[in-house]
Structures are given as C-alpha cells and as structure tokens.
Design a protein around this motif. Structure first.
Motif, PDB file in Angstrom:
ATOM      1  N   ASP A 153       0.801  -1.218   0.000  1.00 18.34           N
ATOM      2  CA  ASP A 153       0.000   0.000   0.000  1.00 18.34           C
ATOM      3  C   ASP A 153       0.836   1.272   0.000  1.00 18.34           C
ATOM      4  O   ASP A 153       0.302   2.381   0.098  1.00 18.34           O
ATOM      5  CB  ASP A 153      -0.955   0.010   1.203  1.00 18.34           C
ATOM      6  CG  ASP A 153      -2.046  -1.045   1.074  1.00 18.34           C
ATOM      7  OD1 ASP A 153      -2.560  -1.205  -0.045  1.00 18.34           O
ATOM      8  OD2 ASP A 153      -2.359  -1.692   2.082  1.00 18.34           O
ATOM      9  N   ASP A 154       2.157   1.133  -0.145  1.00 12.97           N
ATOM     10  CA  ASP A 154       2.991   2.327  -0.265  1.00 12.97           C
ATOM     11  C   ASP A 154       2.765   3.018  -1.599  1.00 12.97           C
ATOM     12  O   ASP A 154       2.998   4.218  -1.732  1.00 12.97           O
ATOM     13  CB  ASP A 154       4.475   1.951  -0.134  1.00 12.97           C
ATOM     14  CG  ASP A 154       4.891   1.740   1.310  1.00 12.97           C
ATOM     15  OD1 ASP A 154       4.120   2.127   2.210  1.00 12.97           O
ATOM     16  OD2 ASP A 154       5.974   1.180   1.542  1.00 12.97           O
ATOM     17  N   PHE A 155       2.341   2.264  -2.587  1.00 12.06           N
ATOM     18  CA  PHE A 155       2.110   2.794  -3.921  1.00 12.06           C
ATOM     19  C   PHE A 155       0.648   2.611  -4.335  1.00 12.06           C
ATOM     20  O   PHE A 155       0.026   1.592  -4.019  1.00 12.06           O
ATOM     21  CB  PHE A 155       2.997   2.083  -4.963  1.00 12.06           C
ATOM     22  CG  PHE A 155       4.451   2.414  -4.872  1.00 12.06           C
ATOM     23  CD1 PHE A 155       4.994   3.422  -5.653  1.00 12.06           C
ATOM     24  CD2 PHE A 155       5.285   1.712  -4.010  1.00 12.06           C
ATOM     25  CE1 PHE A 155       6.350   3.722  -5.587  1.00 12.06           C
ATOM     26  CE2 PHE A 155       6.638   2.008  -3.939  1.00 12.06           C
ATOM     27  CZ  PHE A 155       7.175   3.021  -4.722  1.00 12.06           C
ATOM     28  N   LEU A 156       0.113   3.585  -5.014  1.00 10.42           N
ATOM     29  CA  LEU A 156      -1.139   3.482  -5.771  1.00 10.42           C
ATOM     30  C   LEU A 156      -2.398   3.247  -4.937  1.00 10.42           C
ATOM     31  O   LEU A 156      -3.423   2.845  -5.471  1.00 10.42           O
ATOM     32  CB  LEU A 156      -1.025   2.352  -6.826  1.00 10.42           C
ATOM     33  CG  LEU A 156       0.046   2.577  -7.899  1.00 10.42           C
ATOM     34  CD1 LEU A 156       0.242   1.307  -8.728  1.00 10.42           C
ATOM     35  CD2 LEU A 156      -0.326   3.736  -8.811  1.00 10.42           C
ATOM     36  N   TRP A 157      -2.361   3.539  -3.624  1.00  5.65           N
ATOM     37  CA  TRP A 157      -3.587   3.322  -2.860  1.00  5.65           C
ATOM     38  C   TRP A 157      -4.667   4.326  -3.257  1.00  5.65           C
ATOM     39  O   TRP A 157      -5.862   3.999  -3.212  1.00  5.65           O
ATOM     40  CB  TRP A 157      -3.319   3.382  -1.347  1.00  5.65           C
ATOM     41  CG  TRP A 157      -2.768   4.680  -0.824  1.00  5.65           C
ATOM     42  CD1 TRP A 157      -1.466   4.970  -0.606  1.00  5.65           C
ATOM     43  CD2 TRP A 157      -3.506   5.846  -0.451  1.00  5.65           C
ATOM     44  NE1 TRP A 157      -1.332   6.252  -0.122  1.00  5.65           N
ATOM     45  CE2 TRP A 157      -2.574   6.816  -0.010  1.00  5.65           C
ATOM     46  CE3 TRP A 157      -4.868   6.170  -0.429  1.00  5.65           C
ATOM     47  CZ2 TRP A 157      -2.949   8.080   0.449  1.00  5.65           C
ATOM     48  CZ3 TRP A 157      -5.238   7.440   0.017  1.00  5.65           C
ATOM     49  CH2 TRP A 157      -4.301   8.370   0.442  1.00  5.65           C
TER      50      TRP A 157
END
Length: 391
Positions: free
Chosen positions: A272-276
């Motif tokens: 979830d560090d990217f593109l959430w």
C-alpha cells in the motif's frame, strides 16, 4: 622572410593547433551562414570528469584542423546553469539532456541535425563530426527513415535514443514496442536485449520489460565496474516511470498487479505504499464501495501514529467518497484521530474535514454546528480563517 610575414605564419600555426570556439551563440550562427558551415556545440560541464578528459583533444592538430575546417564551434557549459541565451536556444528546440558530455550539431538555420555522446578518443570524436556532415548518417535523418517505414533494429534503437531528447513518452513507447516486435525472440536473454531494456524501454507493458521481469533471476552479469550487480534497478526505473506516466489509465486489476510488482522488485515492503489512491478510485468506479472503505481503514491503521499522514489520507477519501455511509465512516475515523497529539493547525484541519463530510452528506444541522465549531476554534487559536475553503 619579413618579420610581419613571420608573425602571420606563427599566428596561423598556433590557431591551427586548437579548435576555435566562438564566444557568442548568435555570432556563431551568423558566421556559419556566411561560410555555409554547420555549427558544432560542445555541451559539457567543467566539473564532469569525462568532459575534462576530452578537453585536451581540442588542442590536437588533427582534431583542430577537422573541426575548424568544417564547423563553426561553440560551447555550452552547464556548470552553474545555462546562460539565458543558451537556455532559450535549447528550450526552443525542445532539447533536454539529462547529462554531459554531448556533441550537438545544427545547420546554419539553427535546425538540430545530429548529436552524439562523447568520449576521450580522438578517432571517435572526429567520427562524430563526419557523421554530422553526412545526411545519411545524421541522427536527424532517423525521423525520415522511420516515417518511410524503416523498422530495422538499428534504426529503431537509434531513433528511440533521439526521441528521448524530446521527452515524447508516447512515441518512445511506440518505438520500443516495435523494437520488441522485430527483435529475434531467441535472443531475449542476451546482453543486447538487456541494453535495449536499459536504454529504450519506459513502460511495463513493453515485451522486453515483461520478459526480464519474469526472468529477473537471470538478470545479472551484464553490468561491470561500479554498476556491477545493478541490473534489476533498470526494472525498478521502468516500473516507477510507468507509475508516474501511465497510472491514470489503469483499471483495478492492473493497479493491483503493479502493487505486487513493487513488492517483487523490492521497491517497497508494503503493497500500500504505492497506488492506494488510484486503487480507491478504481474500487469506487467499479462499485466496490465496501472494499474502498476497508482500504481507507487499512491505510489509516498503518499511519495511525502520524497525524499528518492520517489527515492526508482522510482528505483524499473525502474527495473520493460520495455515499453518505462512506463519508460517515470518515467522520468516525477522524473522531479516532482526536486522541493523537496535534498542533493547533492539525486539529483545525481535522474539524474542517468533518465539516466537509457533513456538507457532502447534505446534513444541514451538523454542517451548521461544525461551521461554528471550526470558526470558533480558528479564532481561539489565532489561525488564518482565509485558509478555509467552501465554508
């Protein structure tokens, strides 16, 4: 021989021993037009090690004779930023170089016709100039070759390099896809394939990326020296470029696949560090509101000790949500955040976000209640009321 004649001979001899650079850009092109010559520009930096290693060649007689005879020469030093005139010249031609050194060539009308990287090798430096003089070998001819239907590997690879100067992402992707189409598939595991991946690929949808991502265990031993062992960083760079340039067009399935790639390549330890944000929007667009709410709670749980991050997340979801029940969840999550230690500005932001939720829910009584609450709090704390929007 008379003394004056000796002086002229001596002066001529000295000048011939070095490449003569014109000090003014406009003067260089004026002289080029008058003498019907091309303009050569050394694009360099005085703190660049490679650039410094090239400088002695400009005092080599063979180099000097060739460049003085065939070109009007000019320098652009990037050390402290380009001079205004140089910067405008490059910008007007949409030329963007990420490094140095480069040898650039223009016709007398300032049209960009050729360029090449440079290295400290006399024969190579002279060969760059020879190519610039040959209309068939200039990089400027690549667009015409491509337009005429030339889809050979050499032309596509060279044209890809040229197009990158103009930062045309769409055309770069088209060319790299065409490269994959014509490339012999039995050679995909080779160093040549890796070089195409490294220098010509900018999208995770490209066949070279897909091949090497799936075979990343074999992506090794292609780099030498200080970059030894860094082959996987090429995949990371392509993935990050795709996220930056292409994420707006991805559906939910693609977003989730990309999030898994960030884990597989070690860009993150948390999917979830990217593109959430994009995932939340895709969930809502596909009528998966409950999953979007779950995602909100998951992200907030991960940032629960950081009030700044938490308020950023809730602000985003307020913008995403339209349903009353979803916005009510945001209000409840904001209530939980009140237990965190906050600066007055953050506490004011929290109250303001709850107000926005009630406004979107069209809950008139709660909206009026929170309007007063927000205004009173801002006045008590001496906060700037002009920062409030939609109040």
């Amino acid at each position: 021989m008379k003394p004056f004649a000796l002086f002229l001979l001596f002066t001529s001899f000295c000048v011939g021993q070095q490449v003569n650079f014109i000090s003014d850009l406009d003067s260089a092109f004026t002289k080029a037009k008058k003498e019907n010559k091309l303009v050569f520009i050394e694009y360099y930096n005085t703190q660049c090690t490679i650039c410094l290693s090239i400088q002695p060649f400009f005092e080599n007689k063979e180099m000097a004779d060739f460049y003085n005879r065939n070109f009007i020469n000019y320098k652009i030093n990037t050390k402290d930023g380009l001079k205004v005139k140089d910067s405008l010249f490059m910008a007007e031609r949409n030329l963007k170089f990420s490094g140095v050194p480069f040898f650039l060539f223009f016709d007398e009308d300032k049209n960009f016709i050729h360029y090449s990287g440079a290295k400290n090798d006399l024969e190579y430096l002279i060969s760059i100039g020879k190519k610039a003089m040959n209309p068939e070998e200039r990089t400027g001819s690549l667009a015409q070759k491509y337009a005429s239907g030339d889809r050979t590997i050499n032309t596509l690879y060279a044209y890809s390099d040229l197009v990158q100067l103009y930062q045309n992402h769409a055309l770069s992707n088209t060319i790299s896809n065409e490269l994959f189409i014509v490339y012999p598939k039995q050679n995909l595991g080779t160093n040549q394939s890796y070089l195409i991946l490294k220098n010509s690929v900018f999208s995770i949808d490209n066949g070279f990326y897909i091949y090497w991502y799936e075979n990343r265990a074999n992506l090794k031993d292609f780099e030498k020296g200080i970059h030894k062992g860094e082959e996987q960083k090429v995949l990371e760079r392509i993935l990050l470029t795709s996220i930056q340039k292409e994420k707006e067009n991805w559906n939910l399935e693609k977003i989730r696949a990309v999030k898994e790639m960030t884990l597989a390549l070690g860009l993150s330890n948390d999917r979830d560090d990217f593109l959430w944000e994009e995932e939340a929007q895709a969930l809502l667009a596909s009528n998966h509101s409950e999953e979007a709410v779950t995602l909100l709670k998951t992200i907030l749980d991960k940032s629960k000790e950081n009030s700044y991050s938490s308020l950023y997340v809730t602000e985003k979801f307020i913008g995403f949500f339209d349903r009353k029940e979803d916005l009510l969840v945001v209000v409840q999550e904001l209530d939980k955040l009140k237990s965190l230690t906050m600066e007055p500005e953050q506490k004011g932001e929290l109250l303001y976000q709850q107000l926005l939720c009630f406004q979107k829910m069209k809950n008139t009584s709660k909206t009026n209640e929170y309007k007063k609450l927000v205004v009173d709090y801002f006045q008590e704390q001496g906060l700037d009321l002009s920062t409030l929007k939609n109040l």
